[in-house]
Design a protein around this motif. Structure first.
Motif, PDB file in Angstrom:
ATOM      1  N   VAL A  92       0.824  -1.211   0.000  1.00 16.86           N
ATOM      2  CA  VAL A  92       0.000   0.000   0.000  1.00 16.86           C
ATOM      3  C   VAL A  92       0.857   1.260   0.000  1.00 16.86           C
ATOM      4  O   VAL A  92       1.903   1.329   0.633  1.00 16.86           O
ATOM      5  N   CYS A  93       0.365   2.251  -0.743  1.00 18.17           N
ATOM      6  CA  CYS A  93       1.139   3.483  -0.904  1.00 18.17           C
ATOM      7  C   CYS A  93       0.908   4.474   0.229  1.00 18.17           C
ATOM      8  O   CYS A  93       1.761   5.297   0.535  1.00 18.17           O
ATOM      9  N   GLY A  94      -0.289   4.433   0.826  1.00 18.33           N
ATOM     10  CA  GLY A  94      -0.610   5.366   1.906  1.00 18.33           C
ATOM     11  C   GLY A  94      -1.036   6.740   1.447  1.00 18.33           C
ATOM     12  O   GLY A  94      -1.409   7.583   2.263  1.00 18.33           O
ATOM     13  N   GLN A  95      -1.031   6.988   0.126  1.00 13.31           N
ATOM     14  CA  GLN A  95      -1.295   8.341  -0.371  1.00 13.31           C
ATOM     15  C   GLN A  95      -2.423   8.418  -1.392  1.00 13.31           C
ATOM     16  O   GLN A  95      -2.927   9.505  -1.665  1.00 13.31           O
ATOM     17  N   CYS A  96      -2.825   7.301  -1.981  1.00 13.71           N
ATOM     18  CA  CYS A  96      -3.866   7.357  -3.009  1.00 13.71           C
ATOM     19  C   CYS A  96      -5.231   7.619  -2.376  1.00 13.71           C
ATOM     20  O   CYS A  96      -5.384   7.629  -1.153  1.00 13.71           O
ATOM     21  N   ARG A  97      -6.229   7.814  -3.205  1.00 11.36           N
ATOM     22  CA  ARG A  97      -7.548   8.180  -2.677  1.00 11.36           C
ATOM     23  C   ARG A  97      -8.159   7.058  -1.833  1.00 11.36           C
ATOM     24  O   ARG A  97      -8.875   7.343  -0.867  1.00 11.36           O
ATOM     25  N   ALA A  98      -7.848   5.778  -2.152  1.00  8.04           N
ATOM     26  CA  ALA A  98      -8.361   4.686  -1.315  1.00  8.04           C
ATOM     27  C   ALA A  98      -7.688   4.705   0.054  1.00  8.04           C
ATOM     28  O   ALA A  98      -8.363   4.587   1.088  1.00  8.04           O
ATOM     29  N   CYS A  99      -6.375   4.845   0.070  1.00  5.30           N
ATOM     30  CA  CYS A  99      -5.651   4.885   1.345  1.00  5.30           C
ATOM     31  C   CYS A  99      -6.094   6.067   2.200  1.00  5.30           C
ATOM     32  O   CYS A  99      -6.285   5.941   3.414  1.00  5.30           O
ATOM     33  N   LEU A 100      -6.269   7.222   1.565  1.00  7.05           N
ATOM     34  CA  LEU A 100      -6.649   8.417   2.319  1.00  7.05           C
ATOM     35  C   LEU A 100      -8.074   8.337   2.849  1.00  7.05           C
ATOM     36  O   LEU A 100      -8.431   9.051   3.792  1.00  7.05           O
ATOM     37  N   LYS A 101      -8.889   7.465   2.259  1.00 10.27           N
ATOM     38  CA  LYS A 101     -10.248   7.233   2.776  1.00 10.27           C
ATOM     39  C   LYS A 101     -10.260   6.169   3.871  1.00 10.27           C
ATOM     40  O   LYS A 101     -11.320   5.776   4.345  1.00 10.27           O
ATOM     41  N   GLY A 102      -9.077   5.681   4.245  1.00 10.27           N
ATOM     42  CA  GLY A 102      -9.009   4.669   5.284  1.00 10.27           C
ATOM     43  C   GLY A 102      -9.318   3.275   4.794  1.00 10.27           C
ATOM     44  O   GLY A 102      -9.677   2.401   5.579  1.00 10.27           O
ATOM     45  N   LYS A 103      -9.145   3.048   3.471  1.00  9.36           N
ATOM     46  CA  LYS A 103      -9.409   1.731   2.897  1.00  9.36           C
ATOM     47  C   LYS A 103      -8.181   1.239   2.130  1.00  9.36           C
ATOM     48  O   LYS A 103      -8.222   1.038   0.917  1.00  9.36           O
ATOM     49  N   PRO A 104      -7.060   1.042   2.853  1.00  5.65           N
ATOM     50  CA  PRO A 104      -5.826   0.657   2.160  1.00  5.65           C
ATOM     51  C   PRO A 104      -5.919  -0.708   1.482  1.00  5.65           C
ATOM     52  O   PRO A 104      -5.108  -1.009   0.605  1.00  5.65           O
ATOM     53  N   GLN A 105      -6.897  -1.531   1.882  1.00  4.68           N
ATOM     54  CA  GLN A 105      -7.062  -2.826   1.205  1.00  4.68           C
ATOM     55  C   GLN A 105      -7.457  -2.662  -0.250  1.00  4.68           C
ATOM     56  O   GLN A 105      -7.385  -3.620  -1.037  1.00  4.68           O
ATOM     57  N   TYR A 106      -7.861  -1.450  -0.647  1.00  2.93           N
ATOM     58  CA  TYR A 106      -8.192  -1.172  -2.043  1.00  2.93           C
ATOM     59  C   TYR A 106      -7.138  -0.280  -2.701  1.00  2.93           C
ATOM     60  O   TYR A 106      -7.400   0.302  -3.752  1.00  2.93           O
ATOM     61  N   CYS A 107      -5.971  -0.145  -2.111  1.00  2.00           N
ATOM     62  CA  CYS A 107      -4.938   0.767  -2.617  1.00  2.00           C
ATOM     63  C   CYS A 107      -4.850   0.712  -4.141  1.00  2.00           C
ATOM     64  O   CYS A 107      -4.712  -0.352  -4.744  1.00  2.00           O
ATOM     65  N   PHE A 108      -4.927   1.890  -4.767  1.00  2.00           N
ATOM     66  CA  PHE A 108      -4.945   1.982  -6.227  1.00  2.00           C
ATOM     67  C   PHE A 108      -3.564   2.265  -6.815  1.00  2.00           C
ATOM     68  O   PHE A 108      -3.417   2.409  -8.025  1.00  2.00           O
TER      69      PHE A 108
END
Length: 362
Positions: A92-108
């Motif tokens: 996980v990158c920690g910076q994409c829109r999925a990670c920033l929404k608190g859903k790193p399991q969907y990291c884009f």
């Protein structure tokens, strides 16, 4: 310092795989070199060989792997040399829109190594399968692709969490949200389907229905926790699932095949407000048509499961702990242990439905 090691590549579409020498660079910033101990032979590797993923040949195959970190590059703090790790393709990158929404399991925007491994004789760059490339004595990955787990675990068993077993377990537990007392039907009882069955058992499902056309696979499914089986070659899948669930349909139906006809069966075999989970990977030409009134009238959810919607840092150590406690039988997925030179034969066995997983042991 770079190293030359043995590895398995697919040089061109449909050609037999080859064992060759490759060059693995010293790890750069954010990277790690891993000494591979085991790597499962997955359908995805065959898709790469057949050109079903993309045409960026030559491919360095293999991705369902476990091993030991040999060296790390600048800035790596989560793992260190000597750590026993499972490799994952969701760093996980920690910076994409999925990670920033608190859903790193969907990291884009998952991380891969920046440097390329190359063929030793020509210097040609290799494309590692799923950013891993672990049919090799050693491989270069992004450090985030290394998930540290209990070093006492059998590498051949726990390495399978790197793809197929995690995909199936997560399809039932993470995506399907199966819980105690619920019913689940799993259509397609290969490695992924059986992992979904095993996950449902761990989660406390009371009715676990295995569906397949192969009696051998149905018998194996019983060992993973199936309480009932449906022979799709001789029985009406939808009607039989309804019969086994009081006439209503299952709370969750996992489709682990990836075909329109089995997806339609999954859709009609679920209860009102039930969940359908697609984890079988369809080819680009496959389409499904459903009446909109049925989609509306049945409620619930139609979901796709990406990598079992897993978060490796959360799920891998937990599943290894369940395995070590005897509550999740990863050993049962390992049909045979083979060498690097046996992968073409393993593809043939996979085609014939003879194995759940062949595992390369180095």
């Amino acid at each position: 310092m770079s190293q030359t090691v043995k590895a398995v590549i697919a040089r061109s579409k449909g050609a037999d795989v080859e064992v060759v020498d490759i060059v693995v660079p010293a790890p750069g910033p954010g990277e790690a070199v891993v000494q591979v101990h085991s790597c499962g032979v997955c359908h995805t590797d065959l898709h790469y060989r057949e050109g079903g993923i993309n045409d960026e040949f030559p491919f360095l195959l293999g991705h369902e792997a476990a091993g030991v970190v040999e060296s790390v590059g600048e800035g790596v703090t989560d793992v260190e040399p000597g750590d026993f790790v499972i490799l994952n393709w969701r760093a996980v990158c920690g910076q994409c829109r999925a990670c920033l929404k608190g859903k790193p399991q969907y990291c884009f925007d998952t991380h891969n190594a920046t440097q390329k491994m190359t063929l030793a004789d020509t210097g040609e760059e290799l494309t590692p399968a799923l950013g891993i490339g672990a049919f090799a004595e050693k491989t270069l990955v992004a450090a985030g692709q290394c998930t540290k787990v209990d070093g006492e675990a059998d590498a051949a068993a726990v390495g399978l969490l790197g793809c197929g077993v995690m995909a199936g377990f997560g399809a039932a537990v993470n995506t399907g949200e199966i819980t105690r007392g619920e019913s689940i039907a799993v259509i397609g009882c290969g490695g992924v389907g059986n992992a979904a069955i095993a996950g449902a058992k761990v989660a406390g499902a009371t009715t676990i229905i295995a569906v397949d056309r192969d009696q051998r696979k149905l018998e194996i499914a019983k060992g993973f926790g199936a309480t009932h089986t449906v022979d799709a070659s001789s029985e009406d899948t939808v009607e039989r699932i309804r019969e086994l669930t009081g006439g209503f349909g299952a709370d969750v139906v996992v489709e682990a095949v990836g075909l329109p006809e089995t997806y339609e069966q999954a859709f009609y075999a679920r209860d009102l407000a039930g969940r359908v989970v697609l984890v079988g990977v369809p080819t680009p030409d496959k389409e499904v048509t459903l009446p909109m009134i049925e989609i509306f009238g049945r409620g619930g959810a139609l979901k796709s499961s990406w990598y079992g919607d897993c978060l490796p840092s959360r799920d891998f150590p937990m599943l290894v702990d369940l395995y070590r406690q005897g509550r999740f039988d990863l050993d049962a997925f390992v049909t045979e242990r083979i060498g690097l030179g046996d992968i073409e034969s393993a593809f043939d066995k996979m085609h014939g439905g003879e194995v759940l997983r062949s595992v390369v042991v180095l």
